[in-house]
Design an enzyme around this catalytic site. Sequence first.
Site, PDB file in Angstrom:
ATOM      1  N   LYS A  58       0.818  -1.330  -0.014  1.00 35.89           N
ATOM      2  CA  LYS A  58      -0.020  -0.022   0.283  1.00 35.89           C
ATOM      3  C   LYS A  58       0.859   1.149   0.063  1.00 35.89           C
ATOM      4  O   LYS A  58       0.240   2.306  -0.391  1.00 35.89           O
ATOM      5  CB  LYS A  58      -0.919  -0.024   1.310  1.00 35.89           C
ATOM      6  CG  LYS A  58      -1.928  -1.032   1.213  1.00 35.89           C
ATOM      7  CD  LYS A  58      -3.139  -0.502   0.110  1.00 35.89           C
ATOM      8  CE  LYS A  58      -4.271  -1.500   0.412  1.00 35.89           C
ATOM      9  NZ  LYS A  58      -5.595  -1.048  -0.681  1.00 35.89           N
ATOM     10  N   SER A 306       1.119  -9.707  -0.483  1.00 41.96           N
ATOM     11  CA  SER A 306       0.881  -8.332  -0.272  1.00 41.96           C
ATOM     12  C   SER A 306       1.217  -7.564   0.985  1.00 41.96           C
ATOM     13  O   SER A 306       1.071  -6.323   1.235  1.00 41.96           O
ATOM     14  CB  SER A 306      -0.611  -8.069  -0.723  1.00 41.96           C
ATOM     15  OG  SER A 306      -1.455  -8.553   0.063  1.00 41.96           O
TER      16      SER A 306
END
Length: 323
Positions: A58, A306
């Site tokens: 992110k 992720s």
Amino acid sequence: MTITETLPIAFDDVRAAAERLRGVAHRTPVLTSRTLDERCGGRVLLKAENLQRVGAFKFRGAYNAITALAPARGVATASSGNHAQAVALAARLRGLQAVILMPQDAPPSKRAATEGYGAEVLEFDRYRDDRDTMARELARDRGLTLVHPYDEPLVMAGQGTAGLELLEDAGELDVVLVPLGGGGLLSGVATAVKARRPGTRVVGVEPEASPDFRRSLAAGRRERIEIDRSICDGQLLPEPGERTFAVVSALVHEVVTVSDEEVIAAMRFLFERMKVVVEPSGASALAALMAGRVALDGGRAGVVLSGGNVDAARFAGVMSTSA
């Protein structure tokens, strides 16, 4: 005009994001395991975004968006944790205020990290409140710039740099598997992959508890669903983003789902065999490959891990359920 020319982002946007992130974001490593290759029936290359700044991919999208938008006063967003931390850190690096809406049941470690980067945190109920509406109202009322966690082209382009690096470091790939929540990561990675390797399949992976993309793709339009509970807190959304759905519909080969039990098995393998700690959402793409949702048949697969933002107590609790 081609289909890709009508999409919210293009490969040039990903390349521009890579330049903004150069020297700021980590170029995370690609990890391999012979045991994993044997289990999956091919070569598996793991893009370790759990080692990115703030512990997740992110940071790429948040920093790219905040740098490009250059807000006058500060930024606002809504996030279950990783985007919150990313916006908080990116804003601090740019000398800006950050106000974050976080779910009441967000992992305490993610909230603590977000506040540790200097952000103000406000709570909402993920199962009852409309977080997008709340975020827009917050930005309007305080005069802040909204940085949407996934349905913002600059965020999508920033996330796509993970896919660009994976292609550069891993070489030819037959398939790339990507965790799917709001679709920002999948949209960005698919944009990079399809521009560089048109023949490579791109597969999104979402939890069984929140199959909004899978159902929407089957219906041919965005569908709103009821969210069930899952350990994959970073992927629980009731409806695909408008922009991300357009990209996923055009560029992604398929979307598959995984159960919590399959995610835990992937987390356990990463920890025990590769000494890598990954949070539940971060392990979902590997879980799909290990569970046979995607057949490798001797080919080469790129898999995005992720994120790794899971505290010790929660990690131990998750591992004990699969013992």
